[in-house]
Scaffold this motif. Structure first.
Motif, PDB file in Angstrom:
ATOM      1  N   LEU A 110       0.948  -1.287   0.208  1.00  0.00           N
ATOM      2  CA  LEU A 110       0.201  -0.108   0.046  1.00  0.00           C
ATOM      3  C   LEU A 110       0.817   1.332   0.028  1.00  0.00           C
ATOM      4  O   LEU A 110       0.611   2.148  -0.555  1.00  0.00           O
ATOM      5  N   ALA A 111       1.671   1.219   0.762  1.00  0.00           N
ATOM      6  CA  ALA A 111       2.818   2.432   0.815  1.00  0.00           C
ATOM      7  C   ALA A 111       3.577   2.480  -0.489  1.00  0.00           C
ATOM      8  O   ALA A 111       3.625   3.632  -1.016  1.00  0.00           O
ATOM      9  N   LYS A 112       3.930   1.519  -1.455  1.00  0.00           N
ATOM     10  CA  LYS A 112       4.384   1.526  -2.693  1.00  0.00           C
ATOM     11  C   LYS A 112       3.595   2.228  -3.539  1.00  0.00           C
ATOM     12  O   LYS A 112       3.487   3.284  -4.583  1.00  0.00           O
ATOM     13  N   LEU A 113       2.098   1.993  -3.445  1.00  0.00           N
ATOM     14  CA  LEU A 113       0.946   2.253  -4.301  1.00  0.00           C
ATOM     15  C   LEU A 113       0.885   3.907  -3.881  1.00  0.00           C
ATOM     16  O   LEU A 113       0.833   4.674  -4.972  1.00  0.00           O
ATOM     17  N   ALA A 114       0.970   4.220  -2.802  1.00  0.00           N
ATOM     18  CA  ALA A 114       0.705   5.591  -2.794  1.00  0.00           C
ATOM     19  C   ALA A 114       1.949   6.284  -2.863  1.00  0.00           C
ATOM     20  O   ALA A 114       1.803   7.341  -3.602  1.00  0.00           O
ATOM     21  N   LEU A 115       3.316   5.776  -2.916  1.00  0.00           N
ATOM     22  CA  LEU A 115       4.530   6.544  -3.573  1.00  0.00           C
ATOM     23  C   LEU A 115       4.166   6.670  -5.003  1.00  0.00           C
ATOM     24  O   LEU A 115       4.497   7.725  -5.742  1.00  0.00           O
ATOM     25  N   GLU A 116       3.694   5.546  -5.766  1.00  0.00           N
ATOM     26  CA  GLU A 116       3.834   5.747  -7.178  1.00  0.00           C
ATOM     27  C   GLU A 116       2.639   6.801  -7.641  1.00  0.00           C
ATOM     28  O   GLU A 116       2.838   7.497  -8.687  1.00  0.00           O
ATOM     29  N   ARG A 117       1.582   6.740  -6.586  1.00  0.00           N
ATOM     30  CA  ARG A 117       0.652   7.870  -7.201  1.00  0.00           C
ATOM     31  C   ARG A 117       1.173   9.467  -7.135  1.00  0.00           C
ATOM     32  O   ARG A 117       0.898  10.136  -7.769  1.00  0.00           O
ATOM     33  N   MET A 118       1.962   9.648  -5.887  1.00  0.00           N
ATOM     34  CA  MET A 118       2.428  10.876  -5.697  1.00  0.00           C
ATOM     35  C   MET A 118       3.433  11.086  -6.868  1.00  0.00           C
ATOM     36  O   MET A 118       3.342  12.221  -7.159  1.00  0.00           O
ATOM     37  N   LEU A 119       4.057  10.023  -7.240  1.00  0.00           N
ATOM     38  CA  LEU A 119       5.080  10.551  -8.312  1.00  0.00           C
ATOM     39  C   LEU A 119       4.353  10.807  -9.768  1.00  0.00           C
ATOM     40  O   LEU A 119       4.744  11.405 -10.350  1.00  0.00           O
ATOM     41  N   GLU A 120       3.334  10.088  -9.974  1.00  0.00           N
ATOM     42  CA  GLU A 120       2.525  10.038 -11.027  1.00  0.00           C
ATOM     43  C   GLU A 120       2.050  11.737 -11.249  1.00  0.00           C
ATOM     44  O   GLU A 120       2.187  12.228 -12.213  1.00  0.00           O
ATOM     45  N   VAL A 121       1.407  12.085 -10.201  1.00  0.00           N
ATOM     46  CA  VAL A 121       0.952  13.566 -10.042  1.00  0.00           C
ATOM     47  C   VAL A 121       1.912  14.576 -10.151  1.00  0.00           C
ATOM     48  O   VAL A 121       1.675  15.736 -10.619  1.00  0.00           O
ATOM     49  N   SER A 122       3.085  14.290  -9.728  1.00  0.00           N
ATOM     50  CA  SER A 122       4.172  15.396  -9.655  1.00  0.00           C
ATOM     51  C   SER A 122       4.911  15.423 -11.233  1.00  0.00           C
ATOM     52  O   SER A 122       5.669  16.465 -11.182  1.00  0.00           O
ATOM     53  N   LEU A 123       4.736  14.738 -11.937  1.00  0.00           N
ATOM     54  CA  LEU A 123       5.266  14.970 -13.320  1.00  0.00           C
ATOM     55  C   LEU A 123       4.490  15.836 -14.184  1.00  0.00           C
ATOM     56  O   LEU A 123       3.316  16.097 -13.981  1.00  0.00           O
TER      57      LEU A 123
END
Length: 123
Positions: A110-123
């Motif tokens: 779940l933490a990995k999923l959250a990090l991936e989502r944060m990285l997606e919106v920061s691009l």
């Protein structure tokens, strides 16, 4: 009673639910910075940050206070500095893992999923 409560999402669910505002460290600072002079704030986050922003906004008559009635210093936050980073890296090079953190696999996913989502919106 005339103050606002602002907390970091790492606070307990109950604290966040009862806060007027919830957001990142940057959000907390920005919200208090943009508030009117003379406002009062109860802040739920790490003590050192609350102390720094209390001093920063004191000239504007803003009162910024730490939320907890009993202060529990976050000792690990004080160790995020170049010296401790160098120490950790030197140990890794030597093949020794220090301060390893382990979490259950389900939470890690779940933490990995959250990090991936944060990285997606920061691009």
């Amino acid at each position: 009673p005339d103050g606002k409560v602002i907390s970091h999402p790492e606070c307990s669910f109950e604290v966040c639910k009862n806060s007027d505002y919830v957001g990142s460290t940057e959000y907390i600072i920005k919200t208090i910075r943009e508030a009117e002079q003379g406002t009062r704030w109860l802040v739920g986050t790490e003590l050192n940050l609350v102390s720094r922003i209390a001093e920063e906004f004191k000239p504007e008559g803003k009162i910024v206070q730490f939320m907890a009635s009993t202060i529990c210093m976050c000792s690990t936050m004080a160790r995020i500095d170049p010296q401790h980073l160098a120490w950790a890296l030197e140990n890794l090079v030597a093949g020794k893992v220090v301060n390893q953190i382990r979490v259950p696999a389900a939470e890690a996913e779940l933490a990995k999923l959250a990090l991936e989502r944060m990285l997606e919106v920061s691009l």
